[in-house]
Design a protein around this motif. Structure first.
Motif, PDB file in Angstrom:
ATOM      1  N   GLU B 269       0.904  -1.176   0.046  1.00  0.00           N
ATOM      2  CA  GLU B 269      -0.003   0.051  -0.047  1.00  0.00           C
ATOM      3  C   GLU B 269       0.802   1.300   0.011  1.00  0.00           C
ATOM      4  N   ASN B 270       2.086   0.886   0.036  1.00  0.00           N
ATOM      5  CA  ASN B 270       3.078   2.175   0.129  1.00  0.00           C
ATOM      6  C   ASN B 270       3.235   2.896  -1.277  1.00  0.00           C
ATOM      7  N   LYS B 271       2.525   4.199  -1.321  1.00  0.00           N
ATOM      8  CA  LYS B 271       2.823   4.749  -2.597  1.00  0.00           C
ATOM      9  C   LYS B 271       3.543   6.050  -2.382  1.00  0.00           C
ATOM     10  N   GLN B 272       4.149   6.022  -1.169  1.00  0.00           N
ATOM     11  CA  GLN B 272       4.958   7.218  -1.049  1.00  0.00           C
ATOM     12  C   GLN B 272       6.122   7.392  -1.975  1.00  0.00           C
ATOM     13  N   GLU B 273       6.411   8.523  -2.319  1.00  0.00           N
ATOM     14  CA  GLU B 273       7.958   8.756  -3.201  1.00  0.00           C
ATOM     15  C   GLU B 273       8.919   8.555  -2.420  1.00  0.00           C
ATOM     16  N   LEU B 274       9.947   7.923  -2.990  1.00  0.00           N
ATOM     17  CA  LEU B 274      11.329   7.627  -2.026  1.00  0.00           C
ATOM     18  C   LEU B 274      11.821   8.787  -1.622  1.00  0.00           C
ATOM     19  N   TYR B 275      12.427   9.112  -0.395  1.00  0.00           N
ATOM     20  CA  TYR B 275      12.984   9.999  -0.135  1.00  0.00           C
ATOM     21  C   TYR B 275      14.360  10.260  -0.587  1.00  0.00           C
ATOM     22  N   ALA B 276      14.779  11.432  -1.092  1.00  0.00           N
ATOM     23  CA  ALA B 276      16.074  11.749  -1.637  1.00  0.00           C
ATOM     24  C   ALA B 276      16.712  12.818  -1.086  1.00  0.00           C
ATOM     25  N   LEU B 277      17.882  12.899  -0.546  1.00  0.00           N
ATOM     26  CA  LEU B 277      18.428  13.955   0.226  1.00  0.00           C
ATOM     27  C   LEU B 277      18.961  14.787  -0.841  1.00  0.00           C
ATOM     28  N   LYS B 278      18.721  16.171  -0.892  1.00  0.00           N
ATOM     29  CA  LYS B 278      19.022  17.097  -1.617  1.00  0.00           C
ATOM     30  C   LYS B 278      20.335  17.575  -1.447  1.00  0.00           C
ATOM     31  N   GLY B 279      21.281  18.192  -2.475  1.00  0.00           N
ATOM     32  CA  GLY B 279      22.726  18.482  -2.111  1.00  0.00           C
ATOM     33  C   GLY B 279      23.620  17.704  -2.112  1.00  0.00           C
ATOM     34  N   THR B 280      24.789  17.965  -1.955  1.00  0.00           N
ATOM     35  CA  THR B 280      26.014  17.332  -1.913  1.00  0.00           C
ATOM     36  C   THR B 280      26.792  17.459  -0.780  1.00  0.00           C
ATOM     37  N   PRO B 281      27.666  16.483  -0.311  1.00  0.00           N
ATOM     38  CA  PRO B 281      28.542  16.446   0.770  1.00  0.00           C
ATOM     39  C   PRO B 281      29.397  17.755   0.660  1.00  0.00           C
ATOM     40  N   PRO B 282      29.947  18.257   1.771  1.00  0.00           N
ATOM     41  CA  PRO B 282      30.901  19.297   1.816  1.00  0.00           C
ATOM     42  C   PRO B 282      32.153  19.152   0.998  1.00  0.00           C
ATOM     43  N   ASP B 283      32.788  19.967   0.305  1.00  0.00           N
ATOM     44  CA  ASP B 283      34.241  19.655   0.030  1.00  0.00           C
ATOM     45  C   ASP B 283      35.250  19.508   0.876  1.00  0.00           C
ATOM     46  N   LEU B 284      35.742  18.424   0.918  1.00  0.00           N
ATOM     47  CA  LEU B 284      36.651  18.323   2.133  1.00  0.00           C
ATOM     48  C   LEU B 284      37.843  18.804   1.826  1.00  0.00           C
ATOM     49  N   LEU B 285      38.187  19.598   0.676  1.00  0.00           N
ATOM     50  CA  LEU B 285      39.259  20.312   0.604  1.00  0.00           C
ATOM     51  C   LEU B 285      39.097  21.473   1.394  1.00  0.00           C
ATOM     52  N   LEU B 286      38.256  22.171   1.544  1.00  0.00           N
ATOM     53  CA  LEU B 286      37.768  23.500   2.180  1.00  0.00           C
ATOM     54  C   LEU B 286      37.973  22.954   3.774  1.00  0.00           C
ATOM     55  N   PRO B 287      38.256  24.106   4.662  1.00  0.00           N
ATOM     56  CA  PRO B 287      38.206  24.080   5.864  1.00  0.00           C
ATOM     57  C   PRO B 287      36.678  23.702   6.390  1.00  0.00           C
ATOM     58  N   LEU B 288      36.493  22.976   7.427  1.00  0.00           N
ATOM     59  CA  LEU B 288      35.274  22.695   7.882  1.00  0.00           C
ATOM     60  C   LEU B 288      35.056  22.883   9.463  1.00  0.00           C
ATOM     61  N   ASN B 289      34.537  23.816   9.854  1.00  0.00           N
ATOM     62  CA  ASN B 289      34.517  24.284  11.420  1.00  0.00           C
ATOM     63  C   ASN B 289      33.123  24.068  12.111  1.00  0.00           C
ATOM     64  N   HIS B 290      32.149  23.872  11.140  1.00  0.00           N
ATOM     65  CA  HIS B 290      30.926  23.616  11.521  1.00  0.00           C
ATOM     66  C   HIS B 290      30.272  22.356  11.400  1.00  0.00           C
ATOM     67  N   CYS B 291      29.307  22.117  11.647  1.00  0.00           N
ATOM     68  CA  CYS B 291      28.616  20.825  11.389  1.00  0.00           C
ATOM     69  C   CYS B 291      28.516  20.615  10.117  1.00  0.00           C
ATOM     70  N   PRO B 292      29.056  19.468   9.601  1.00  0.00           N
ATOM     71  CA  PRO B 292      29.402  19.136   8.124  1.00  0.00           C
ATOM     72  C   PRO B 292      28.075  18.959   7.285  1.00  0.00           C
ATOM     73  N   PHE B 293      26.793  18.634   8.087  1.00  0.00           N
ATOM     74  CA  PHE B 293      25.618  18.397   7.377  1.00  0.00           C
ATOM     75  C   PHE B 293      24.783  19.679   7.357  1.00  0.00           C
ATOM     76  N   ALA B 294      25.265  20.875   8.007  1.00  0.00           N
ATOM     77  CA  ALA B 294      24.342  22.058   8.177  1.00  0.00           C
ATOM     78  C   ALA B 294      23.829  22.496   6.536  1.00  0.00           C
ATOM     79  N   ALA B 295      24.427  22.303   5.641  1.00  0.00           N
ATOM     80  CA  ALA B 295      24.028  22.758   4.133  1.00  0.00           C
ATOM     81  C   ALA B 295      22.714  22.059   3.831  1.00  0.00           C
TER      82      ALA B 295
END
Lengths: 309, 341
Positions: B269-295
């Motif tokens: 009975e599940n007609k729900q659309e599958l969830y897709a996370l938007k965006g891409t992970p942060p560029d690990l080349l850049l400094p990351l001083n906050h929560c990596p998932f924030a964006a």
């Protein structure tokens, strides 16, 4: 396996016929004839007598059939230019000379090249790699005649250590061997380095490392065999190259090898001689390919021909 | 879980890739431990540092392109892996810690028989002679349930199917009865029916040998059936960890919610659309001083973009790094729970 070899031999035979046919008609399409280079003003009857002697007055296709018939009986005919000298005999006399110094050069050059390639791959982007690649690039880009002239001038003239050209003694062989080997060194060093780097990147090398094997064991047991396989393929060409690639070398060093005669027979429109030598090269090449295909199945289980199990 | 002895303790693990573009900090201050005989799963999307971490444990990365920072500490049975010399590392690899890789099609040497590849480790670590090693290799093939083991011992990898090759990989890895088996996406390259067989095999062998397994995967289904504890990784950090039960029923990190929501439910009975996370992970080349998932986070607050959250301990086993756990943070309903309703 036996069936495979029979099949391969049959196709080798077809290839040979094709090579001979193409060479035959190509040679005849070159303007001029064997007489053109010899004397300008021969009386017409003499010319006709000459043509008749070698069957050159017959229609082209008939000549072709006659030649093929001879070939099947193992007869390559007689040199047109040098009367009374059978082509077979010339090949039998000259090819061992090419084979001797060329063979030594090939073995030395290949071994050195493979070792240098391995060294370069294992020291990627460090000085041994740079040196090897410098040698390799020099060896592939420098035309043979430049290299030979240079060698003759330095060792033959300036230093006077070795005779610049000639044949007969051991000292005559050193420069030709060195020059010919140089080419193999360059080719194999580059080839082996590339395939070795490729192999080092393979997942199974990581598996081997994760097993706890030392670097040396990883390389000798898992890397070398797999990275040397592509080189086996070009080795067939190299063996034939001992005879064919030596045109320039033999000319410049005045070595009476088969390459030397091949060139002069082309220049002289010595039809039978050119055809005979071509047949010799073709047979050599085809046989080498066949041998290598068999060798290949021995070293790479993936291409072991079906019917093994 | 009767045996709680820690076989591996990793502290402050930092792995960097030195690329032309600069230093990519692929693993950032990761801490975790593995108990004897348990299965610990790493889960996360591609490039989150799962494989980087697992290869670092065996020191399989080649310097200077990949660097395990000096601040890292990895203790195997109390012995510091970072301080091991080449000899000690070779004795460790394949003997005490083994690894199986993602792609069984390319992980075996194509020009060596399967038997020889299994024998190699046995002869090296257990100093067996050829005959003994061959016997033992045959036993291993039986153990990993390869049909007709006598014949397949002399087979080349190309004569075997993908599933069989992965069995051979498992045989190689387990030949010396290691204390830890690192399985880097062991079923990703296999089709679904074979996946289940391989996992069953792994879990049976694990029980027999009391081997701890570090399972690296992005397949939550695999984890649910197989793992004791789960660590969710994102951008080189562990964002949430807990027992499998805790992660599947009481997840607290929005990224874990996103992962859980992306699994298709097989209800009719599940007609729900599958969830897709938007965006891409942060560029690990850049400094990351906050929560990596924030964006990419639906619940992102001001503080999330300014500071990296500390790890909050929810239970003895369940820990999460998220500002939502802060006492002052608003209480939110997980979109995973919302979707389930």
């Amino acid at each position: 396996m036996g069936k495979y070899i029979i099949k391969r031999t049959f196709f080798a035979f077809l290839t040979l016929i094709a090579v001979v046919t193409i060479t035959f008609f190509l040679m005849r399409s070159i303007p001029g004839d064997p007489l053109a280079g010899m004397a300008r003003a021969l009386p017409e009857e003499t010319k006709q007598a000459f043509y008749a002697k070698y069957g050159l007055d017959k229609p082209l296709f008939e000549q072709y059939l006659i030649y093929m018939k001879g070939l099947f009986h193992g007869d390559l005919g007689e040199s047109i230019r040098y009367a009374g000298r059978p082509v077979m005999k010339t090949i039998a006399e000259t090819s061992p000379i090419s084979g001797l110094y060329g063979g030594i050069a090939l073995v030395l050059g290949t071994l050195t090249g493979v070792i240098l390639g391995i060294v370069a791959a294992l020291n990627k982007n460090r000085w041994p790699d740079y040196i090897v690649m410098f040698i390799a690039i020099l060896g592939t880009t420098l035309p043979v005649f430049v290299l030979i002239s240079l060698a003759q001038w330095v060792f033959g003239v300036k230093l006077g250590w070795l005779p610049p050209s000639g044949w007969g003694e051991l000292k005559h062989m050193i420069l030709p061997i060195a020059v010919s080997a140089f080419g193999s060194v360059a080719t194999y060093a580059r080839y082996v380095k590339a395939s070795m780097l490729d192999t080092l990147d393979q997942d199974y090398v990581l598996t081997a490392k994760a097993k706890g094997l030392s670097d040396f064991q990883v390389i000798t047991r898992h890397v070398l065999r797999n990275s040397l396989m592509p080189s086996v393929t070009i080795f067939a060409g190299s063996v034939v190259g001992v005879f064919t690639g030596a045109f320039v070398t033999e000319r410049m060093f005045a070595i009476p090898g088969i390459g030397f005669y091949y060139i002069s027979s082309i220049n002289n429109n010595d039809y039978t001689m050119v055809l005979g030598t071509t047949v010799f090269y073709a047979v050599l090449f085809i046989v080498m390919q066949l041998v290598l295909d068999i060798v290949y199945t021995l070293i790479d289980p993936r291409i072991r021909v079906s019917g093994k199990k | 879980m009767e045996n709680k002895e820690k076989i591996l303790e990793v502290e402050n693990l930092c792995v960097s890739f030195h690329t032309y573009a600069g230093e990519v900090k692929a693993v950032r201050n990761v801490n975790f431990h593995v108990n004897r005989g348990e299965t610990l799963a790493f889960v996360g999307e591609s490039g989150c540092g799962k494989t980087a971490t697992s290869k670092a444990i065996m020191r399989l990365w080649n310097p200077p392109f990949v660097e395990i920072k000096d601040c890292s500490s990895m203790k195997y049975n109390g012995e510091e892996i970072m301080d091991m010399d080449k000899k000690r590392l070779q004795a460790l690899r394949g003997n005490e810690i083994s690894m199986i890789f993602q792609d069984p099609m390319t992980s075996l040497n194509p020009t060596m028989t399967v038997g020889k590849q299994i024998m190699e480790g046995l002869m090296l670590h257990r100093h067996l002679n050829k005959e003994e090693a061959r016997k033992e290799a045959l036993n291993m093939l039986r153990m990993v349930k390869i049909p007709d083991p006598e014949k397949n011992l002399d087979a080349y990898p190309h004569q075997l199917s993908g599933g069989m090759r992965q069995r051979v990989m498992i045989a190689i890895a387990l030949a010396c009865e290691p204390s830890i088996l690192i399985a880097d996406e062991p079923t990703t390259a296999l089709d679904v029916t074979i996946q289940a067989q391989i996992l069953d095999l792994l879990s049976n062998l694990k029980k027999e040998m009391n081997t701890a397994i570090i399972l690296v995967t992005h397949d939550l289904g695999v984890i649910a059936n197989f793992a004791d504890r789960v660590q969710v990784m994102y951008a080189g950090q562990i964002v949430e960890r807990g027992t499998t039960q805790e992660i599947f029923t009481e997840a607290k990190h929005p990224y874990t919610w996103a992962l859980l929501s992306s699994v298709p439910a097989l209800a009719k009975e599940n007609k729900q659309e599958l969830y897709a996370l938007k965006g891409t992970p942060p560029d690990l080349l850049l400094p990351l001083n906050h929560c990596p998932f924030a964006a990419r986070c639906e619940y992102c607050m001001q503080i999330c973009k300014e500071q990296n959250p500390m790890e909050t301990e929810l239970t003895g086993t369940h820990k999460v790094s998220c500002w939502l756990q802060h006492p002052d943070a608003p209480k939110v309903e997980s979109f995973y729970d919302r979707r389930k309703k």
